[in-house]
Design an enzyme around this catalytic site. Sequence first.
Site, mmCIF file in Angstrom:
data_model
loop_
_atom_site.group_PDB
_atom_site.id
_atom_site.type_symbol
_atom_site.label_atom_id
_atom_site.label_comp_id
_atom_site.label_asym_id
_atom_site.label_seq_id
_atom_site.Cartn_x
_atom_site.Cartn_y
_atom_site.Cartn_z
ATOM 1 N N GLN A 1 0.855 -1.183 0.000
ATOM 2 C CA GLN A 1 0.000 0.000 0.000
ATOM 3 C C GLN A 1 0.895 1.239 0.000
ATOM 4 O OE1 GLN A 1 -3.262 -0.581 -0.417
ATOM 5 N NE2 GLN A 1 -2.671 -2.728 -0.341
ATOM 6 N N GLY A 2 0.426 2.296 -0.660
ATOM 7 C CA GLY A 2 1.187 3.540 -0.670
ATOM 8 C C GLY A 2 2.062 3.709 -1.902
ATOM 9 N N CYS A 3 1.961 2.788 -2.839
ATOM 10 C CA CYS A 3 2.718 2.898 -4.089
ATOM 11 C C CYS A 3 1.759 3.305 -5.203
ATOM 12 C CB CYS A 3 3.365 1.557 -4.454
ATOM 13 S SG CYS A 3 4.655 1.038 -3.320
ATOM 14 N N ALA A 4 2.170 4.256 -6.026
ATOM 15 C CA ALA A 4 1.332 4.679 -7.153
ATOM 16 C C ALA A 4 1.209 3.546 -8.168
ATOM 17 C CB ALA A 4 1.910 5.926 -7.807
ATOM 18 N N SER A 5 2.322 2.847 -8.413
ATOM 19 C CA SER A 5 2.302 1.661 -9.279
ATOM 20 C C SER A 5 1.891 0.479 -8.415
ATOM 21 C CB SER A 5 3.699 1.382 -9.832
ATOM 22 O OG SER A 5 4.257 2.532 -10.401
#
Length: 140
Positions: free
Chosen positions: A46-50
């Site tokens: 969680q917290g990744c754009a990709s």
Amino acid sequence: MTPLDKIIEDFSFLDEWEDRYRFVIELGKALPDLPEEKRTLENKVQGCASQVWLVTHASGDPDNPILTFEGDSDAHIVRGLVAIVLATYSGKPASEIAALDALDVFGKIGLVEHLSSQRANGLRSMIKRIREEARVRTAA
């Protein structure tokens, strides 16, 4: 020479940001694909754009296991960042992983300042997750 030492050494020969960027992409291409059945919500960072997936494996001493990691991303540059993170942490005791901040490694090879804020946040999310898993396993 560890895989991480090799990556750091290879980066030392690259002066231009474009060359470093291409090298990160090459590292990502060399990363083994994560099987589809491991691309689960539970393994997603969680917290990744990709989209990024991390799988942790523990072996040895239950109080301080050796942790190895598999990872993947749907973005080329992020996949390369995953490869560097895995080279930093995989195969080390949980206690060592919990104490090691891979952002220091990224700073040493001159990548942090070139990452977009979204990628830097995603990188921090990956590192936080790995270190948190290591802390939990040393406390178990």
